[in-house]
Design a protein around this motif. Structure first.
Motif, PDB file in Angstrom:
ATOM      1  N   GLY A  46      69.538  44.120  42.430  1.00  0.00           N
ATOM      2  CA  GLY A  46      70.415  45.273  42.531  1.00  0.00           C
ATOM      3  C   GLY A  46      69.692  46.527  42.088  1.00  0.00           C
ATOM      4  O   GLY A  46      68.481  46.517  41.852  1.00  0.00           O
ATOM      5  N   THR A  47      70.424  47.617  41.972  1.00  0.00           N
ATOM      6  CA  THR A  47      69.828  48.844  41.470  1.00  0.00           C
ATOM      7  C   THR A  47      69.526  48.680  39.983  1.00  0.00           C
ATOM      8  O   THR A  47      70.082  47.790  39.323  1.00  0.00           O
ATOM      9  CB  THR A  47      70.781  50.027  41.666  1.00  0.00           C
ATOM     10  N   PRO A  48      68.651  49.510  39.424  1.00  0.00           N
ATOM     11  CA  PRO A  48      68.394  49.424  37.983  1.00  0.00           C
ATOM     12  C   PRO A  48      69.670  49.522  37.158  1.00  0.00           C
ATOM     13  O   PRO A  48      69.819  48.820  36.146  1.00  0.00           O
ATOM     14  CB  PRO A  48      67.464  50.616  37.727  1.00  0.00           C
ATOM     15  N   GLU A  49      70.593  50.379  37.582  1.00  0.00           N
ATOM     16  CA  GLU A  49      71.840  50.545  36.829  1.00  0.00           C
ATOM     17  C   GLU A  49      72.687  49.285  36.879  1.00  0.00           C
ATOM     18  O   GLU A  49      73.353  48.936  35.893  1.00  0.00           O
ATOM     19  CB  GLU A  49      72.644  51.724  37.400  1.00  0.00           C
ATOM     20  N   GLU A  50      72.638  48.580  37.990  1.00  0.00           N
ATOM     21  CA  GLU A  50      73.440  47.368  38.137  1.00  0.00           C
ATOM     22  C   GLU A  50      72.836  46.187  37.385  1.00  0.00           C
ATOM     23  O   GLU A  50      73.566  45.362  36.804  1.00  0.00           O
ATOM     24  CB  GLU A  50      73.559  47.004  39.626  1.00  0.00           C
ATOM     25  N   VAL A  51      71.508  46.085  37.397  1.00  0.00           N
ATOM     26  CA  VAL A  51      70.840  44.870  36.913  1.00  0.00           C
ATOM     27  C   VAL A  51      70.360  44.982  35.475  1.00  0.00           C
ATOM     28  O   VAL A  51      70.484  44.030  34.685  1.00  0.00           O
ATOM     29  CB  VAL A  51      69.653  44.525  37.840  1.00  0.00           C
ATOM     30  N   LEU A  52      69.822  46.120  35.093  1.00  0.00           N
ATOM     31  CA  LEU A  52      69.171  46.231  33.789  1.00  0.00           C
ATOM     32  C   LEU A  52      70.139  46.696  32.699  1.00  0.00           C
ATOM     33  O   LEU A  52      69.872  47.655  31.963  1.00  0.00           O
ATOM     34  CB  LEU A  52      67.966  47.174  33.879  1.00  0.00           C
ATOM     35  N   THR A  53      71.254  45.997  32.596  1.00  0.00           N
ATOM     36  CA  THR A  53      72.165  46.250  31.484  1.00  0.00           C
ATOM     37  C   THR A  53      71.620  45.572  30.235  1.00  0.00           C
ATOM     38  O   THR A  53      70.779  44.669  30.302  1.00  0.00           O
ATOM     39  CB  THR A  53      73.557  45.703  31.791  1.00  0.00           C
ATOM     40  N   ARG A  54      72.083  46.014  29.083  1.00  0.00           N
ATOM     41  CA  ARG A  54      71.606  45.426  27.826  1.00  0.00           C
ATOM     42  C   ARG A  54      71.817  43.916  27.799  1.00  0.00           C
ATOM     43  O   ARG A  54      70.920  43.152  27.445  1.00  0.00           O
ATOM     44  CB  ARG A  54      72.323  46.084  26.647  1.00  0.00           C
ATOM     45  N   ASP A  55      73.001  43.451  28.205  1.00  0.00           N
ATOM     46  CA  ASP A  55      73.315  42.018  28.152  1.00  0.00           C
ATOM     47  C   ASP A  55      72.413  41.214  29.077  1.00  0.00           C
ATOM     48  O   ASP A  55      71.917  40.139  28.708  1.00  0.00           O
ATOM     49  CB  ASP A  55      74.781  41.776  28.521  1.00  0.00           C
ATOM     50  N   GLU A  56      72.184  41.721  30.294  1.00  0.00           N
ATOM     51  CA  GLU A  56      71.378  40.967  31.253  1.00  0.00           C
ATOM     52  C   GLU A  56      69.904  40.951  30.862  1.00  0.00           C
ATOM     53  O   GLU A  56      69.214  39.945  31.051  1.00  0.00           O
ATOM     54  CB  GLU A  56      71.552  41.558  32.659  1.00  0.00           C
ATOM     55  N   VAL A  57      69.416  42.042  30.308  1.00  0.00           N
ATOM     56  CA  VAL A  57      68.021  42.077  29.856  1.00  0.00           C
ATOM     57  C   VAL A  57      67.815  41.107  28.697  1.00  0.00           C
ATOM     58  O   VAL A  57      66.816  40.378  28.646  1.00  0.00           O
ATOM     59  CB  VAL A  57      67.623  43.513  29.453  1.00  0.00           C
ATOM     60  N   GLU A  58      68.752  41.074  27.761  1.00  0.00           N
ATOM     61  CA  GLU A  58      68.642  40.134  26.643  1.00  0.00           C
ATOM     62  C   GLU A  58      68.712  38.688  27.133  1.00  0.00           C
ATOM     63  O   GLU A  58      67.997  37.815  26.626  1.00  0.00           O
ATOM     64  CB  GLU A  58      69.751  40.409  25.628  1.00  0.00           C
ATOM     65  N   LYS A  59      69.536  38.435  28.144  1.00  0.00           N
ATOM     66  CA  LYS A  59      69.620  37.096  28.736  1.00  0.00           C
ATOM     67  C   LYS A  59      68.303  36.709  29.391  1.00  0.00           C
ATOM     68  O   LYS A  59      67.842  35.568  29.280  1.00  0.00           O
ATOM     69  CB  LYS A  59      70.754  37.065  29.753  1.00  0.00           C
ATOM     70  N   ALA A  60      67.663  37.668  30.064  1.00  0.00           N
ATOM     71  CA  ALA A  60      66.416  37.385  30.781  1.00  0.00           C
ATOM     72  C   ALA A  60      65.245  37.174  29.833  1.00  0.00           C
ATOM     73  O   ALA A  60      64.388  36.320  30.061  1.00  0.00           O
ATOM     74  CB  ALA A  60      66.105  38.516  31.749  1.00  0.00           C
TER      75      ALA A  60
END
Length: 279
Positions: free
Chosen positions: A237-251
């Motif tokens: 997705g776009t950076p705004e859609e994908v790189l949320t704090r929760d998703e980055v920590e999950k990754a």
């Protein structure tokens, strides 16, 4: 038609002879991808995820530098693994960190050779100034004027990476796969390079797939982000859609603040390498 499609891909690296477990048995690598499928758009796409998550392998499979044990790859409607070397290079160029060169040819000679022998045949207008040749623009953008009379073997790591970026643009492939191409470059050089690469994509209709550690740079420049999770799941997705704090920590499996500290430490270490090589 999607720009890049991977259909039911399974890929495992071959076992390394002599790589034994504690019982003396040969270690058999696990599949990097198993029955994996994905469709990726054209544009300026950033691959994001922790080391070992499959970013590099996906780039090599997509560009035809690796062949899956099963499944197919389609890049602009072609399977790159079935093409000869010249056809493959014209379809997809690959740049990665720590590429090794033995030639003593000058940077100026190598830039001209790549420009003359790629898709552009030594003749292309600059993307920012239509009255200027692309070669002269690339030399200026990537700050190569002072190294033109040097051999690659005499350059710092950051200088080599800037030359490699120039190679990628001047060869003129339909797509570029860049694995940590900003390695060891100064912060302002990274910003300059990414701004130019994004402009290049939007004005030439070519595509760049790039991996880099700095999340802030991905957020600022990427059109789309492919985020890799440890279990091989991915989010696009776009950076705004994908790189949320929760998703980055999950990754990445670490708190967001700790990840930012790690980026800063890595940047300081790379800058210290450049300073040592310049002495």
């Amino acid at each position: 038609m999607e720009f890049l499609e991977l259909n039911d891909i399974t890929f495992t690296y071959p076992a390394v002879e002599g790589d034994l477990d504690e019982n003396g048995n040969q270690i058999e690598p696990k599949p990097v991808f198993e029955h994996f499928s994905a469709k990726l758009p054209a544009g300026f796409v950033s691959f994001v995820g922790q080391n070992g998550c499959g970013k590099t392998t996906l780039m090599l499979l997509a560009s035809g530098r690796l062949t899956p044990q099963s499944g197919t790859v389609s890049l602009l409607g072609k399977n790159p693994a079935t093409l000869n070397d010249e056809q493959k290079n014209l379809l997809a160029s690959v740049i990665y960190q720590n590429m090794e060169f033995e030639t003593e040819d000058k940077v100026s000679e190598l830039l001209s050779y790549v420009y003359q022998n790629g898709a552009l045949k030594g003749s292309a207008q600059a993307i920012r100034d239509g009255g200027k040749d692309l070669l002269s623009e690339v030399i200026e953008v990537f700050e190569l004027k002072d190294v033109l009379d040097h051999a690659l073997t005499h350059l710092s790591k950051g200088e080599i990476q800037r030359v490699l970026l120039a190679f990628g643009i001047l060869y003129g492939s339909e797509s570029l796969f860049m694995d940590e191409p900003l390695f060891a470059m100064e912060p302002h050089q990274k910003e300059t390079a990414l701004a130019y690469l994004k402009e290049f994509v939007h004005k030439t209709w070519k595509s760049i797939y790039i991996s880099m550690h700095e999340l802030d740079l991905t957020k600022k420049y990427a059109d789309q982000v492919l985020l890799f999770y440890p279990n091989r799941d991915m989010a696009l997705g776009t950076p705004e859609e994908v790189l949320t704090r929760d998703e980055v920590e999950k990754a990445y499996g670490v708190p967001y603040a700790m990840l930012k500290d790690h980026e800063n430490l890595s940047r300081e270490y790379l800058n210290s390498l450049n300073k040592k090589e310049e002495k």
